[in-house]
Structure formats: structure tokens, C-alpha cells
Enzyme design. Structure first.
Site, mmCIF file in Angstrom:
data_model
loop_
_atom_site.group_PDB
_atom_site.id
_atom_site.type_symbol
_atom_site.label_atom_id
_atom_site.label_comp_id
_atom_site.label_asym_id
_atom_site.label_seq_id
_atom_site.Cartn_x
_atom_site.Cartn_y
_atom_site.Cartn_z
ATOM 1 N N ASP A 12 0.935 -0.580 0.130
ATOM 2 C CA ASP A 12 0.564 -0.034 -0.160
ATOM 3 C C ASP A 12 1.165 1.150 -0.203
ATOM 4 O O ASP A 12 2.324 1.383 0.161
ATOM 5 C CB ASP A 12 -1.145 0.181 1.224
ATOM 6 C CG ASP A 12 -2.192 1.079 1.010
ATOM 7 O OD1 ASP A 12 -2.329 1.681 0.685
ATOM 8 O OD2 ASP A 12 -2.272 1.792 2.284
ATOM 9 N N TYR A 14 -0.230 4.975 1.169
ATOM 10 C CA TYR A 14 -0.101 5.860 2.291
ATOM 11 C C TYR A 14 -0.070 5.076 3.366
ATOM 12 O O TYR A 14 -0.693 4.740 3.950
ATOM 13 C CB TYR A 14 -1.292 6.582 2.349
ATOM 14 C CG TYR A 14 -2.029 7.213 1.107
ATOM 15 C CD1 TYR A 14 -1.004 8.462 0.439
ATOM 16 C CD2 TYR A 14 -2.800 7.011 -0.327
ATOM 17 C CE1 TYR A 14 -1.052 9.306 -0.782
ATOM 18 C CE2 TYR A 14 -2.779 7.570 -1.763
ATOM 19 C CZ TYR A 14 -1.948 8.604 -1.669
ATOM 20 O OH TYR A 14 -1.764 9.267 -3.156
ATOM 21 N N ARG A 43 -8.934 13.017 7.206
ATOM 22 C CA ARG A 43 -8.241 11.827 6.723
ATOM 23 C C ARG A 43 -9.290 9.949 6.911
ATOM 24 O O ARG A 43 -9.852 9.611 6.016
ATOM 25 C CB ARG A 43 -7.090 11.171 7.353
ATOM 26 C CG ARG A 43 -6.834 9.469 7.473
ATOM 27 C CD ARG A 43 -6.293 9.717 6.058
ATOM 28 N NE ARG A 43 -5.717 7.931 6.008
ATOM 29 C CZ ARG A 43 -5.352 6.731 5.227
ATOM 30 N NH1 ARG A 43 -6.343 7.914 3.452
ATOM 31 N NH2 ARG A 43 -5.168 6.179 5.015
ATOM 32 N N SER A 118 -2.883 0.520 -4.120
ATOM 33 C CA SER A 118 -3.521 1.279 -3.808
ATOM 34 C C SER A 118 -4.533 2.357 -4.056
ATOM 35 O O SER A 118 -4.340 2.690 -5.754
ATOM 36 C CB SER A 118 -2.664 3.362 -3.754
ATOM 37 O OG SER A 118 -3.281 4.166 -3.143
ATOM 38 N N ASN A 119 -5.278 2.717 -3.319
ATOM 39 C CA ASN A 119 -6.664 3.092 -4.289
ATOM 40 C C ASN A 119 -6.581 4.754 -4.418
ATOM 41 O O ASN A 119 -7.431 5.498 -4.711
ATOM 42 C CB ASN A 119 -7.890 3.438 -1.901
ATOM 43 C CG ASN A 119 -8.712 2.354 -2.125
ATOM 44 O OD1 ASN A 119 -8.678 1.607 -3.056
ATOM 45 N ND2 ASN A 119 -8.980 2.653 -0.934
#
Length: 223
Positions: A12, A14, A43, A118-119
Site C-alpha cells: 500500500d 499511504y 483523513r 493503492s486506492n
């Protein structure tokens, strides 16, 4: 050395390779008395909106979600988000610092396939990887944008298998986010939770296969 037959190390972005703290710093710089509060709500809403849009079937890119979450956070705490301040905060996501061990760990893993999954959308990930000193060590930067399914849906993790040409049990997936680790474990990846902040694992009926305080721990899975 572990006895796993890992062929692909998938990370991932972040919180795992890159530290989102510089976003918090920028919030504090622009909204000195409310920066901490804004960054926390930002966030929280960023994640919440990705989950909600997934459930609602109203996919949009993570950049748009990040922008929407920022607008919400500023309204919630009652500050005026000018166009200039918005640009500075969104730009901070393109210039995140990496964790200090990232480069040396990726260097050690040279013989293996290495990818980010990642998203984040490519408009956020590409500049971030390009400004890092280890971009050349990554084989792929994969985004859920290709399947329009946010993690932690099983369909999102399927992209990793298709792009890297590996089986589930040949992947070691790393994330600092408990919900991402839960999703990847549920999908059938081996998982290593990079628990940098000594969080508690979410109660979702699955546990990570491994837990480390930083990325150095994953090197024991080199065969």
C-alpha cells in the site's frame, strides 16, 4: 528465513511507503489553530467517502474523494478554504516524504516483483513515486482506478493477480491500515501489517499473518 514461496511483494502507498505527516504539517501551517483537527477529519472522511461510494455504487477517483473530504473538514471546523490553500494542501499529497527504510528494503527485494497497490489514483500516485528516490525499484504502480473498486473489496485485490501474473499465496501484501490488511487477508494474500503507530487490529474476523513495526521485518520472507 520463512518457508513461504513469495514471488511478489505488494505495498500500500499511504502510511506504508509514504508518510502522510507532511499533509498534517501543511494543515497546521495554513490553519495554525485548527490544523490538527482539520487533518484528522480530512483523513477520516477520505476513508469514509471511499467506503460509502463503494457501497452506493457511485465510484469516483481518490483525488476527487480527497478534495471532497477536505471541503467537508474545512466546513466542519468553520474555516475558509481558499482556492490557493486548497491547491497547497492537495499538492502536499504529491510530495510526501517516504519512510527512511523504504529505499533499502526495496533494494534488497530486487530479485522479486515489487508493486504499489493503492486506492490512490494515478494523478496522485505517479508524481509521488517519480519524486521519490526509489521509483525505479518498483515494477508496477497499480491503482483501483483500473477496476473502479475500492479496497477492501475482493474484486480490487484481484487486479494484483492479473497484473503481476501470480497466485494469491505467492503475494505478500503490506499495509499500515488495519482495514486494508483485513481485506487482503480475507482475499487470500499473505499479509504483513506494518504497525508503525502501535495501533490495535480491527475486529473483522481475520488477523494479519505477520506484524512488524517497519518494513525491515518483511525481509525475512526472502527465499
Amino acid at each position: 528465513m520463512s518457508n513461504l514461496n513469495i514471488k511478489a511483494f505488494v505495498f500500500d502507498a499511504y502510511g506504508t511507503l509514504f508518510d502522510v505527516h507532511s499533509v498534517i504539517e501543511k494543515c497546521n501551517e495554513l490553519f495554525s489553530d485548527k490544523g490538527e483537527e482539520i487533518s484528522q477529519i480530512w483523513r477520516q472522511k477520505q476513508l469514509e467517502y471511499s467506503f460509502l461510494r463503494q457501497l452506493m455504487g457511485t465510484y469516483t477517483t481518490f483525488f476527487v474523494i480527497t478534495q471532497d473530504a477536505l471541503h467537508y473538514a474545512c466546513k466542519q471546523v468553520g474555516v475558509d478554504l481558499t482556492g490557493e490553500k486548497e491547491k497547497k494542501l492537495l499538492d502536499a499529497y504529491l510530495e510526501l516524504n517516504h519512510y527512511e527504510e523504504t529505499g533499502s528494503v526495496l533494494e534488497e527485494l530486487k530479485p522479486y516483483q515489487k508493486a504499489i497497490f493503492s486506492n490512490g489514483s494515478l494523478d496522485m500516485l505517479s508524481p509521488l513515486v517519480e519524486q521519490s528516490p526509489f521509483g525505479h525499484l518498483l515494477d508496477e504502480v497499480l491503482t483501483v482506478d483500473e477496476v473502479k473498486q475500492f479496497k477492501p473489496t475482493p474484486m480490487s485485490y484481484q487486479l494484483v493477480l492479473e497484473k503481476l501474473g501470480v497466485r494469491r499465496e505467492e503475494v505478500l501484501f503490506m499495509s499500515s491500515n488495519p482495514w486494508d490488511i483485513a481485506g487482503a487477508t480475507n482475499f487470500g494474500f499473505y499479509t504483513a501489517w506494518i504497525n508503525r503507530q502501535e495501533k490495535v487490529m480491527d475486529e473483522l474476523g481475520v488477523r494479519p499473518h505477520f506484524e512488524y513495526k517497519d518494513l525491515n521485518g518483511i525481509l525475512e520472507h526472502m527465499s
